[in-house]
Design a protein around this motif. Structure first.
Motif, PDB file in Angstrom:
ATOM      1  N   ILE A   1       0.858  -1.179   0.000  1.00  0.00           N
ATOM      2  CA  ILE A   1       0.000   0.000   0.000  1.00  0.00           C
ATOM      3  C   ILE A   1       0.901   1.239   0.000  1.00  0.00           C
ATOM      4  CG2 ILE A   1      -2.013  -1.001   1.149  1.00  0.00           C
ATOM      5  CD1 ILE A   1      -1.007   0.144   3.786  1.00  0.00           C
ATOM      6  N   THR A   2       0.317   2.390  -0.132  1.00  0.00           N
ATOM      7  CA  THR A   2       1.096   3.623  -0.107  1.00  0.00           C
ATOM      8  C   THR A   2       1.721   3.817   1.264  1.00  0.00           C
ATOM      9  OG1 THR A   2      -0.772   4.997   0.581  1.00  0.00           O
ATOM     10  CG2 THR A   2      -0.460   4.675  -1.802  1.00  0.00           C
TER      11      THR A   2
ATOM     12  N   PHE B   1      -0.678 -10.530   3.942  1.00  0.00           N
ATOM     13  CA  PHE B   1      -0.579 -11.365   2.748  1.00  0.00           C
ATOM     14  C   PHE B   1      -1.934 -11.528   2.060  1.00  0.00           C
ATOM     15  CE2 PHE B   1       3.126 -12.531   5.314  1.00  0.00           C
ATOM     16  CZ  PHE B   1       4.133 -12.297   4.380  1.00  0.00           C
ATOM     17  N   PHE B   2      -3.004 -11.499   2.834  1.00  0.00           N
ATOM     18  CA  PHE B   2      -4.345 -11.515   2.229  1.00  0.00           C
ATOM     19  C   PHE B   2      -4.550 -10.260   1.388  1.00  0.00           C
ATOM     20  CE2 PHE B   2      -8.962 -10.429   2.712  1.00  0.00           C
ATOM     21  CZ  PHE B   2      -9.452 -11.421   1.873  1.00  0.00           C
ATOM     22  N   SER B   3      -4.136  -9.111   1.899  1.00  0.00           N
ATOM     23  CA  SER B   3      -4.253  -7.854   1.147  1.00  0.00           C
ATOM     24  C   SER B   3      -3.404  -7.889  -0.118  1.00  0.00           C
ATOM     25  CB  SER B   3      -3.824  -6.670   2.020  1.00  0.00           C
ATOM     26  OG  SER B   3      -4.639  -6.558   3.170  1.00  0.00           O
TER      27      SER B   3
ATOM     28  N   MET C   1     -14.669  -7.045  -1.992  1.00  0.00           N
ATOM     29  CA  MET C   1     -13.892  -7.037  -0.754  1.00  0.00           C
ATOM     30  C   MET C   1     -14.726  -6.579   0.433  1.00  0.00           C
ATOM     31  SD  MET C   1     -11.185  -8.400  -1.656  1.00  0.00           S
ATOM     32  CE  MET C   1     -10.271  -8.262  -0.126  1.00  0.00           C
ATOM     33  N   ALA C   2     -15.691  -5.695   0.193  1.00  0.00           N
ATOM     34  CA  ALA C   2     -16.580  -5.264   1.283  1.00  0.00           C
ATOM     35  C   ALA C   2     -17.367  -6.453   1.817  1.00  0.00           C
ATOM     36  CB  ALA C   2     -17.522  -4.172   0.789  1.00  0.00           C
ATOM     37  N   ILE C   3     -17.860  -7.295   0.905  1.00  0.00           N
ATOM     38  CA  ILE C   3     -18.609  -8.491   1.315  1.00  0.00           C
ATOM     39  C   ILE C   3     -17.714  -9.448   2.089  1.00  0.00           C
ATOM     40  CG2 ILE C   3     -19.896 -10.496   0.478  1.00  0.00           C
ATOM     41  CD1 ILE C   3     -20.663  -8.785  -1.984  1.00  0.00           C
TER      42      ILE C   3
ATOM     43  N   TYR D   1      -9.319  -3.424   6.734  1.00  0.00           N
ATOM     44  CA  TYR D   1     -10.313  -3.069   5.707  1.00  0.00           C
ATOM     45  C   TYR D   1     -10.406  -1.555   5.551  1.00  0.00           C
ATOM     46  CZ  TYR D   1     -14.577  -2.231   3.173  1.00  0.00           C
ATOM     47  OH  TYR D   1     -15.468  -1.775   2.239  1.00  0.00           O
ATOM     48  N   ILE D   2     -10.447  -0.844   6.647  1.00  0.00           N
ATOM     49  CA  ILE D   2     -10.571   0.619   6.583  1.00  0.00           C
ATOM     50  C   ILE D   2      -9.420   1.218   5.788  1.00  0.00           C
ATOM     51  CG2 ILE D   2     -10.456   2.739   7.958  1.00  0.00           C
ATOM     52  CD1 ILE D   2     -11.876   1.202  10.213  1.00  0.00           C
ATOM     53  N   VAL D   3      -8.185   0.786   6.096  1.00  0.00           N
ATOM     54  CA  VAL D   3      -7.002   1.417   5.501  1.00  0.00           C
ATOM     55  C   VAL D   3      -6.720   0.909   4.088  1.00  0.00           C
ATOM     56  CG1 VAL D   3      -4.515   1.785   5.752  1.00  0.00           C
ATOM     57  CG2 VAL D   3      -5.999   1.875   7.766  1.00  0.00           C
ATOM     58  N   THR D   4      -6.806  -0.402   3.878  1.00  0.00           N
ATOM     59  CA  THR D   4      -6.412  -0.964   2.572  1.00  0.00           C
ATOM     60  C   THR D   4      -7.520  -0.956   1.539  1.00  0.00           C
ATOM     61  OG1 THR D   4      -6.977  -3.237   3.213  1.00  0.00           O
ATOM     62  CG2 THR D   4      -4.740  -2.479   3.706  1.00  0.00           C
TER      63      THR D   4
END
Length: 634
Positions: free
Chosen positions: A144-145, A185-187, A322-324, A364-367
């Protein structure tokens, strides 16, 4: 504009500072018994001595030598604490949890042994080690950034897992670290590594495998999406072509299955904790884990939890996959451990299970969540909100370190609401019983449970069966009693547990019990500090078992007074229990205080005192001291 290199340096510096602080806090005080310590500590010894999961007397003898702070005086099985161990046969025992955590801690013990350091710190230093490793994995591996990476690291550090890392010789911090690494690793869509890590965590608590199932679903969603699969025969063809990859993924989940196989052959059951499951009050426990002011997620992550809901609903509206998946991973895991009966178990601040499920929300919030936000100005607002969230969590952690909480007492946040706006907090009945009457569990209910602020009733838990006994247990002015009678009539006939609230704004003084006999009264007592600035002043009092006593006094303390409490002391020190200890938050102005203390079921009490205990440097005065025996409320 701030460059990426700057963010990397700040992130690394924060992790380094956190690691140093954690290690200093852990090693500056002796480790204490907590959680199911024996189920984690004893297998370390048995593994070191015989490479066996089974424990015997020789392991207890060795534990006294290797873990002096934790096993001094533990001579045999009967001296073990908490839930002890599972008895297999004579001189053969087994921990209640598969020894994954113990295996991870063994190298730490061996290092401490080699360096001739105190091995009692083994589990706490294992917590710190894996926690720091997890943060480093976030720093080095998460794609991520850099600005988001820094934000996520701060959210993971300003986190109530802090309590379980530095205090609890239990697996919560270890599971948290494994879940964090798995989420990295999931992300990154590295599903096999993510699956292996969460599966190791699942060997300690299988409820986290709801998130594990989400990893599997996500793997297949990604597989079919990459190959543009639309028809059934294409699905079958892809499954055939990718069979080896699917098999590898499946093997990564084997660690979560091993404990079931092991315990089946060891004790004849797939799980030794399955008896603790129930669906009674399932929704109420689910709600409690999310929002309860004592043990829920909300009081520790108020901003983050609100943002999680916003981003999830926005993602669902946009049909974001991804939300689900994150919705199922987070709420599904909470729902699963909500089926565990013992919700009011030992904890420090946030519930133990909640401590390791929150990374799912934060990741979830960040990625993902912030990516849903397209407008730059909105994204900046959310970034600032999350930094505020981390600041709030940090303040709570620091405050709770200064004012330690107990799982059988209301937290300062819950206490403040109950004292002033009790109608705003209607907890699960067992949580209210446990925290108000100071008992483990709180699942047994036979009489009204009354929460009082300095003797004045604020909240009452009743049912149709117990409401008739309420009026003879309380007293007040005719106007206030009429108001209470109206509230009682309003809940009569309603099924289940009901709350009656008497907020401070009502200006009604309704007290627990009816006075029976005055035992002591004096206008003024001068109190001076004793040795080491700690003083205990006792008033000789006749104390009976299972009796409520009211202690009243007026005080105007100075700024050096702290840790003030009232308790009972008797039998030359044998009658001196935390259950009879009532802490009082003295404010810096003259005020009258009323305290109710139950003597408990200790029999044959003699040489008894009502004792005032505090720390301080200068003398002060107690005025209008009065001790009264109350009518029996049973």
């Amino acid at each position: 504009m701030i460059n990426d290199q700057y963010y990397k340096k700040v992130s690394f510096s924060i992790i380094l500072i956190a690691a140093i602080i954690l290690q200093l806090i852990v090693t500056m005080k002796p480790p204490a018994v907590s959680g199911e310590l024996d189920s984690y500590m004893m297998p370390i010894i048995s593994l070191e001595q015989r490479m066996s999961f089974f424990i015997n007397q020789s392991d207890i003898d060795k534990a006294r030598l290797d873990f002096p702070n934790l096993y001094s005086g533990v001579m045999g099985y009967n001296d073990l604490r908490s839930s002890k161990l599972i008895v297999i046969e004579s001189n053969k025992w087994l921990g209640w949890y598969f020894p994954t955590y113990s295996i991870a801690a063994l190298p730490v013990k061996l290092i401490l042994k080699t360096l001739r350091l105190n091995q009692s710190y083994t589990l706490l230093l294992t917590n710190v080690l894996f926690y720091v490793i997890a943060l480093i994995v976030v720093l080095k591996k998460l794609k991520i950034t850099e600005s988001k990476r820094l934000l996520l690291i701060i959210l993971l550090i300003c986190n109530p897992i802090f309590f379980y890392t530095i205090v609890w010789g239990s697996a919560e911090s270890f599971i948290f670290s494994l879940v964090v690494m798995s989420l990295v690793f999931f992300s990154n869509k590295q599903y096999k590594t993510a699956g292996l890590l969460v599966s190791i965590a699942g060997s300690l608590n299988p409820t986290i495998m709801i998130y594990g199932a989400v990893i599997i679903v996500s793997f297949f969603v990604e597989l079919f999406k990459k190959n543009n699969v639309k028809l059934m025969y294409e699905v079958i063809q892809i499954l055939k072509n990718k069979f080896l990859e699917i098999l590898k993924l499946g093997l990564c989940f084997v660690p979560s299955i091993v404990p079931f196989i092991f315990y089946y052959f060891a004790v004849g059951k797939l799980s030794v904790t399955a008896f603790a499951g129930t669906t009674n009050f399932l929704f109420e426990r689910f709600y409690t884990y999310l929002f309860d002011l004592n043990l829920g997620i909300f009081p520790y992550f108020p901003v983050a939890l609100i943002l999680f809901f916003i981003f999830i609903f926005r993602g669902l509206y946009l049909r974001n996959t991804m939300a689900i998946l994150y919705l199922i991973a987070f709420f599904g895991t909470i729902l699963t451990y909500s089926m565990m009966l013992h919700i009011n178990s030992g904890m420090t601040g946030i519930a133990r299970y909640n401590s390791w499920v929150t990374p799912i929300m934060l990741f979830y919030i960040v990625t993902e969540g912030l990516e849903i936000v397209k407008k730059k100005q909105y994204k900046s607002v959310y970034f600032c909100s999350l930094y505020i969230s981390s600041f709030i969590s940090a303040i709570i952690i620091i405050f709770y370190l200064y004012v330690p909480t107990s799982y059988v007492y209301h937290t300062p946040i819950a206490t403040a609401i109950l004292n002033n706006f009790p109608q705003l907090y209607n907890p699960l009945y067992s949580t209210f019983i446990s925290r108000t009457t100071h008992v483990d569990g709180g699942y047994s209910y036979t009489k009204p449970v009354i929460y009082a602020d300095e003797g004045r009733i604020r909240k009452i838990l009743v049912t149709n069966d117990t409401i008739k006994d309420l009026q003879r247990k309380i007293s007040g002015s005719s106007g206030c009693m009429q108001m209470l009678n109206n509230k009682i009539e309003a809940v009569k006939g309603k099924s289940g547990y009901q709350y009656i609230n008497i907020p401070r704004s009502s200006q009604c003084s309704i007290e627990i019990g009816i006075e029976k006999k005055e035992l002591f009264a004096q206008e003024l007592i001068d109190v001076t500090p004793g040795d080491k600035n700690v003083y205990a002043f006792g008033i000789p009092t006749e104390i009976k078992p299972n009796t409520v006593y009211k202690v009243e006094f007026t005080a105007k303390p100075h700024s050096t007074i702290s840790n003030f409490y009232v308790d009972f002391y008797g039998n030359n020190g044998a009658y001196d229990f935390n259950e009879q200890q009532q802490s009082v938050n003295l404010i810096n102005k003259e005020k009258m205080y009323k305290i109710l203390i139950n003597s408990g079921n200790y029999q044959n009490i003699y040489n008894a005192y009502v004792r005032f205990v505090y720390s301080g440097e200068r003398p002060f005065q107690l005025k209008d001291i009065r001790i009264t025996e109350m009518e029996n409320m049973d």
